[in-house]
Design a protein around this motif. Structure first.
Motif, PDB file in Angstrom:
ATOM      1  N   ARG A  89       0.833  -1.198   0.000  1.00 40.66           N
ATOM      2  CA  ARG A  89       0.000   0.000   0.000  1.00 40.66           C
ATOM      3  C   ARG A  89       0.874   1.257   0.000  1.00 40.66           C
ATOM      4  O   ARG A  89       1.885   1.317   0.692  1.00 40.66           O
ATOM      5  N   VAL A  90       0.454   2.256  -0.755  1.00 39.09           N
ATOM      6  CA  VAL A  90       1.205   3.510  -0.843  1.00 39.09           C
ATOM      7  C   VAL A  90       1.405   4.116   0.540  1.00 39.09           C
ATOM      8  O   VAL A  90       2.505   4.582   0.881  1.00 39.09           O
ATOM      9  N   GLU A  91       0.357   4.110   1.365  1.00 31.94           N
ATOM     10  CA  GLU A  91       0.454   4.747   2.675  1.00 31.94           C
ATOM     11  C   GLU A  91       1.505   4.111   3.578  1.00 31.94           C
ATOM     12  O   GLU A  91       1.971   4.737   4.537  1.00 31.94           O
ATOM     13  N   ASP A  92       1.899   2.888   3.266  1.00 32.30           N
ATOM     14  CA  ASP A  92       2.931   2.230   4.059  1.00 32.30           C
ATOM     15  C   ASP A  92       4.335   2.455   3.500  1.00 32.30           C
ATOM     16  O   ASP A  92       5.317   1.961   4.056  1.00 32.30           O
ATOM     17  N   ASN A  93       4.428   3.173   2.394  1.00 32.11           N
ATOM     18  CA  ASN A  93       5.719   3.464   1.772  1.00 32.11           C
ATOM     19  C   ASN A  93       6.096   4.942   1.892  1.00 32.11           C
ATOM     20  O   ASN A  93       6.959   5.429   1.172  1.00 32.11           O
ATOM     21  N   ILE A  94       5.429   5.655   2.774  1.00 30.12           N
ATOM     22  CA  ILE A  94       5.710   7.081   2.950  1.00 30.12           C
ATOM     23  C   ILE A  94       6.904   7.221   3.881  1.00 30.12           C
ATOM     24  O   ILE A  94       6.785   7.196   5.103  1.00 30.12           O
TER      25      ILE A  94
END
Length: 368
Positions: free
Chosen positions: A298-303
């Motif tokens: 998930r994108v939110e976990d790659n911030i």
């Protein structure tokens, strides 16, 4: 129209967003910090090419005059460079003696070319990205691709040098042993394919560790293959290692005991076809080792800073190359484990697991 009606009409003041001055200042300073980091990359490159870091390594506190003499540079320039380094925390400044010092930890990152933490050559990549900005703008506007070989020369060299030390530190002592039974097969002697080998650093490392196995590096970039052949000649391994210009879907069938994709699958225009070809040329008990950038699904976990680095590179390098190869499935550098597993499932593989990971990479084991 009544006064009451006017009260419900939008006004310019009402449409203007309310600016939080604290948040504005915080974000502005964050942007200035990033700008400062961009300037710092230029200073690191200069310090590396001029030998300034190496001249400081192990020397203890040193004056600008002494460093200039050691590196064969002009003192006035060196003094200003040192101040930039001190301001960024890249060297220590001793105010009482007006000297500068490269600590052992800083030296591992900036001066020791064999250190797994050595990073200066990585700044060649953003240098290339700036040089190729017009190509990126054209690609964004048209949807066309940009092949690896169409980038400025510093990009390929920077990527190869950045990954070389990480592979040197982890590939043989950690990653290969994490795969089920692979080290024993390598010691006994098997055929190994390094798909998308670039300058061949990973191929040579494995060949040096396992003299009974034969290694075959393939890449579509002819200049990288020429560089890989130079490296293998220097290592004295030409009888054990071969390098050829080929794609991930047409290299020869040697019934490989191990097929490796080192940070390359996500760059390919048709990763499913690449995985399918691997299945066709893999020995019955063979293994695919897939090294990919560490990413969550998930994108939110790659911030994170690492996530930003990979997404930025992917925007103008990885996705651009995949699109240049037809772009049937453009994974991007932050594909995530689930999407990668689906690629190999579609190619007929049934076993897929994460065998190891680093702050930058995940090591995935794939079997039929």
């Amino acid at each position: 129209m009544s006064a009451a009606s006017h009260a419900h009409l939008p006004t310019k003041a009402m449409d203007t967003p309310v600016i939080d001055s604290v948040k504005l200042e915080a974000f502005f300073m964050r942007a200035v910090g990033d700008l400062s980091a961009g300037y710092a990359g230029v200073m690191v490159s200069l310090g590396t090419r001029l030998g300034l870091y190496k001249a400081m390594a192990g020397a203890g506190p040193i004056s600008p005059k002494e460093l200039a003499a050691r590196a064969g540079c002009a003192e006035r320039y060196v003094r200003e460079w040192l101040n930039a380094q001190a301001a960024g925390g890249y060297v220590e400044y001793h105010a009482r003696s007006e000297t500068y010092e490269l600590t052992p930890e800083q030296a591992m990152v900036l001066a020791d070319e064999d250190s797994p933490a050595y990073i200066p050559y990585a700044w060649n990549v953003p240098a290339s990205m700036w040089a190729d900005e017009n190509k990126a703008i054209h690609a964004f506007r048209t949807g066309e691709g940009v092949a690896w070989g169409d980038h400025a020369e510093r990009m390929v060299c920077g990527v190869a040098a950045f990954y070389r030390n990480g592979y040197r530190a982890s590939l043989v002592p950690e990653w290969l042993p994490a795969l089920d039974g692979v080290v024993a097969r390598l010691e006994a002697g098997i055929e190994v394919a390094d798909v998308g080998c670039g300058h061949g650093h990973s191929t040579v490392l494995m060949a040096q560790a396992f003299p009974k196995s034969r290694f075959h590096g393939i890449d579509t970039h002819a200049l990288s293959i020429a560089e890989a052949r130079r490296h293998v000649t220097e290592a004295g391994l030409s009888q054990q290692v071969s390098f050829d210009v080929a794609s991930a879907v047409n290299y020869p069938d040697r019934q490989y005991g191990l097929i490796c994709f080192f940070d390359t699958l996500h760059d390919m225009g048709d990763p499913v076809a690449a995985a399918r070809h691997a299945a066709e040329v893999l020995a019955p008990d063979g293994t695919v080792m897939l090294i990919e950038p560490l990413a969550s699904d998930r994108v939110e976990d790659n911030i994170s800073p690492v996530g930003r680095l990979y997404y930025a590179a992917s925007s103008v390098l990885c996705c651009a190359h995949a699109i240049s190869e037809g772009g049937k499935l453009v994974l991007g550098a932050q594909a995530g484990e689930s999407r990668l597993a689906e690629v190999f499932r579609r190619a007929g593989f049934t076993r897929f697991r994460r065998a190891a990971e680093t702050p930058f990479n995940m090591v995935l084991e794939v079997r039929r």
